[in-house]
Design a protein around this motif. Structure first.
Motif, PDB file in Angstrom:
ATOM      1  N   MET A   1     -31.723  17.283 -48.317  1.00 35.13           N
ATOM      2  CA  MET A   1     -31.456  18.375 -47.418  1.00 35.13           C
ATOM      3  C   MET A   1     -29.994  18.754 -47.487  1.00 35.13           C
ATOM      4  N   GLY A   2     -29.719  20.025 -47.486  1.00 34.05           N
ATOM      5  CA  GLY A   2     -28.349  20.494 -47.575  1.00 34.05           C
ATOM      6  C   GLY A   2     -27.581  20.293 -46.288  1.00 34.05           C
ATOM      7  N   LYS A   3     -26.339  19.904 -46.426  1.00 31.78           N
ATOM      8  CA  LYS A   3     -25.518  19.638 -45.252  1.00 31.78           C
ATOM      9  C   LYS A   3     -25.456  20.816 -44.300  1.00 31.78           C
ATOM     10  N   GLU A   4     -25.294  22.001 -44.832  1.00 37.78           N
ATOM     11  CA  GLU A   4     -25.050  23.144 -43.971  1.00 37.78           C
ATOM     12  C   GLU A   4     -26.318  23.843 -43.517  1.00 37.78           C
ATOM     13  N   ILE A  19     -30.324  23.461 -17.589  1.00 39.99           N
ATOM     14  CA  ILE A  19     -30.770  22.892 -18.853  1.00 39.99           C
ATOM     15  C   ILE A  19     -29.876  23.423 -19.951  1.00 39.99           C
ATOM     16  N   PHE A  20     -29.407  22.509 -20.796  1.00 41.66           N
ATOM     17  CA  PHE A  20     -28.574  22.853 -21.938  1.00 41.66           C
ATOM     18  C   PHE A  20     -29.427  22.734 -23.188  1.00 41.66           C
ATOM     19  N   THR A  21     -29.359  23.748 -24.042  1.00 44.07           N
ATOM     20  CA  THR A  21     -29.981  23.696 -25.357  1.00 44.07           C
ATOM     21  C   THR A  21     -28.838  23.634 -26.359  1.00 44.07           C
ATOM     22  N   VAL A  22     -28.892  22.654 -27.247  1.00 43.68           N
ATOM     23  CA  VAL A  22     -27.815  22.449 -28.216  1.00 43.68           C
ATOM     24  C   VAL A  22     -28.403  22.487 -29.624  1.00 43.68           C
ATOM     25  N   PHE A  23     -27.830  23.320 -30.468  1.00 38.91           N
ATOM     26  CA  PHE A  23     -28.118  23.301 -31.898  1.00 38.91           C
ATOM     27  C   PHE A  23     -26.867  22.789 -32.584  1.00 38.91           C
ATOM     28  N   PHE A  24     -27.034  21.832 -33.480  1.00 37.18           N
ATOM     29  CA  PHE A  24     -25.899  21.330 -34.246  1.00 37.18           C
ATOM     30  C   PHE A  24     -26.331  21.073 -35.676  1.00 37.18           C
ATOM     31  N   ASN A  25     -25.337  21.017 -36.556  1.00 40.36           N
ATOM     32  CA  ASN A  25     -25.612  20.676 -37.945  1.00 40.36           C
ATOM     33  C   ASN A  25     -24.684  19.537 -38.352  1.00 40.36           C
ATOM     34  N   TYR A  26     -24.563  19.294 -39.643  1.00 38.64           N
ATOM     35  CA  TYR A  26     -23.760  18.182 -40.138  1.00 38.64           C
ATOM     36  C   TYR A  26     -22.298  18.245 -39.710  1.00 38.64           C
ATOM     37  N   SER A  27     -21.795  19.435 -39.464  1.00 40.86           N
ATOM     38  CA  SER A  27     -20.371  19.539 -39.146  1.00 40.86           C
ATOM     39  C   SER A  27     -20.080  19.629 -37.657  1.00 40.86           C
ATOM     40  N   GLY A  28     -21.114  19.827 -36.823  1.00 44.49           N
ATOM     41  CA  GLY A  28     -20.869  19.883 -35.390  1.00 44.49           C
ATOM     42  C   GLY A  28     -21.750  20.894 -34.697  1.00 44.49           C
ATOM     43  N   PRO A  29     -21.398  21.228 -33.446  1.00 45.69           N
ATOM     44  CA  PRO A  29     -22.242  22.130 -32.663  1.00 45.69           C
ATOM     45  C   PRO A  29     -22.222  23.558 -33.195  1.00 45.69           C
ATOM     46  N   LEU A  30     -23.399  24.179 -33.195  1.00 46.50           N
ATOM     47  CA  LEU A  30     -23.524  25.588 -33.572  1.00 46.50           C
ATOM     48  C   LEU A  30     -23.665  26.455 -32.329  1.00 46.50           C
ATOM     49  N   THR A 142     -15.466  16.961 -29.551  1.00 46.91           N
ATOM     50  CA  THR A 142     -14.653  15.780 -29.843  1.00 46.91           C
ATOM     51  C   THR A 142     -15.424  14.735 -30.644  1.00 46.91           C
ATOM     52  N   ILE A 143     -16.737  14.949 -30.793  1.00 52.97           N
ATOM     53  CA  ILE A 143     -17.515  14.062 -31.663  1.00 52.97           C
ATOM     54  C   ILE A 143     -17.113  14.377 -33.099  1.00 52.97           C
ATOM     55  N   LEU A 144     -16.809  13.357 -33.852  1.00 54.65           N
ATOM     56  CA  LEU A 144     -16.323  13.541 -35.219  1.00 54.65           C
ATOM     57  C   LEU A 144     -17.404  14.096 -36.147  1.00 54.65           C
ATOM     58  N   GLU A 145     -16.963  14.877 -37.118  1.00 50.86           N
ATOM     59  CA  GLU A 145     -17.899  15.430 -38.103  1.00 50.86           C
ATOM     60  C   GLU A 145     -18.675  14.322 -38.801  1.00 50.86           C
ATOM     61  N   ASP A 147     -19.637  11.621 -37.539  1.00 48.25           N
ATOM     62  CA  ASP A 147     -20.677  11.139 -36.629  1.00 48.25           C
ATOM     63  C   ASP A 147     -21.880  12.092 -36.623  1.00 48.25           C
ATOM     64  N   TYR A 148     -21.622  13.397 -36.693  1.00 45.29           N
ATOM     65  CA  TYR A 148     -22.733  14.347 -36.825  1.00 45.29           C
ATOM     66  C   TYR A 148     -23.473  14.087 -38.142  1.00 45.29           C
ATOM     67  N   GLU A 149     -22.733  13.877 -39.220  1.00 45.25           N
ATOM     68  CA  GLU A 149     -23.363  13.552 -40.510  1.00 45.25           C
ATOM     69  C   GLU A 149     -24.192  12.282 -40.387  1.00 45.25           C
ATOM     70  N   GLY A 150     -23.637  11.286 -39.702  1.00 45.32           N
ATOM     71  CA  GLY A 150     -24.340  10.015 -39.502  1.00 45.32           C
ATOM     72  C   GLY A 150     -25.643  10.194 -38.738  1.00 45.32           C
ATOM     73  N   ALA A 151     -25.672  11.128 -37.793  1.00 42.26           N
ATOM     74  CA  ALA A 151     -26.897  11.383 -37.037  1.00 42.26           C
ATOM     75  C   ALA A 151     -28.004  11.872 -37.970  1.00 42.26           C
ATOM     76  N   PHE A 152     -27.634  12.695 -38.945  1.00 40.78           N
ATOM     77  CA  PHE A 152     -28.636  13.173 -39.898  1.00 40.78           C
ATOM     78  C   PHE A 152     -29.098  12.040 -40.824  1.00 40.78           C
ATOM     79  N   ARG A 153     -28.188  11.154 -41.205  1.00 41.59           N
ATOM     80  CA  ARG A 153     -28.594   9.990 -42.013  1.00 41.59           C
ATOM     81  C   ARG A 153     -29.544   9.092 -41.213  1.00 41.59           C
ATOM     82  N   LYS A 154     -29.208   8.843 -39.944  1.00 40.87           N
ATOM     83  CA  LYS A 154     -30.078   8.021 -39.088  1.00 40.87           C
ATOM     84  C   LYS A 154     -31.438   8.682 -38.925  1.00 40.87           C
TER      85      LYS A 154
END
Length: 173
Positions: A1-4, A19-30, A142-145, A147-154
């Motif tokens: 899967m592509g990072k972006e 209610i908060f809806t959050v979309f994020f990708n490998y680099s952080g919140p969108l 403030t969550i590191l990029e 860590d966002y990448e790590g979430a996708f690996r997990k």
């Protein structure tokens, strides 16, 4: 899967009426969408307010890439599976990753993002919704990029484990 190209959608109730809806990708919140008070998350709201923001954010972040190369992860919430939502996604050329029916353990927000936010915001009181919104946005940024990448690996490890267990419940991740 592509990072972006692989945003994840999350919905969290931080206050009983918000209610908060959050979309994020490998680099952080969108996109961070805050449901207005006395409003219900339904498919028309989701399409009109959330998906339109996601499309704009993707086009702004990567103008050279169309949304057809976007592959979001939705859980099985009713407004994600509703006909108006699936039709809107189809019109945008967005194909959604299928999500097993009883697998909240595969939702990145449930196993990764919301525990982080809850931990960081624990014990803090917000008298105004604007203060809560600022705090959530600040914490997301403030969550590191890495860590966002790590979430996708997990998530990929969890997905593989789910496939190997034929969709049965498992523990230990």
């Amino acid at each position: 899967m592509g990072k972006e190209t692989d945003p994840s959608c999350c919905v969290q109730d931080f206050k009983p009426d918000r209610i908060f809806t959050v979309f994020f990708n490998y680099s952080g919140p969108l996109v961070v969408d805050i449901l207005p008070q006395d409003t219900t998350v339904n498919a028309p709201y989701y399409v009109r307010n959330v998906l339109s923001q996601v499309k704009s954010a993707i086009n702004e972040q990567r103008p050279e890439v169309s949304t057809s190369r976007t592959l979001p992860l939705h859980d099985n919430a009713g407004h994600h599976k509703a006909r108006v939502t699936t039709q809107s996604l189809r019109e945008l050329g967005i194909q959604v990753l299928p999500h097993p029916t009883y697998s909240p353990d595969l939702t990145q927000c449930d196993f990764w993002l919301f525990p982080i936010l809850k931990d960081r915001l624990a014990g803090r009181k917000f008298d105004r919704i604007q203060d809560l919104v600022k705090a959530v946005n600040l914490e997301l940024r403030t969550i590191l990029e890495e860590d966002y990448e790590g979430a996708f690996r997990k998530w990929q490890i969890r997905l593989k484990r789910c496939i190997e267990s034929h969709g049965e419940y498992f523990e230990g991740l």
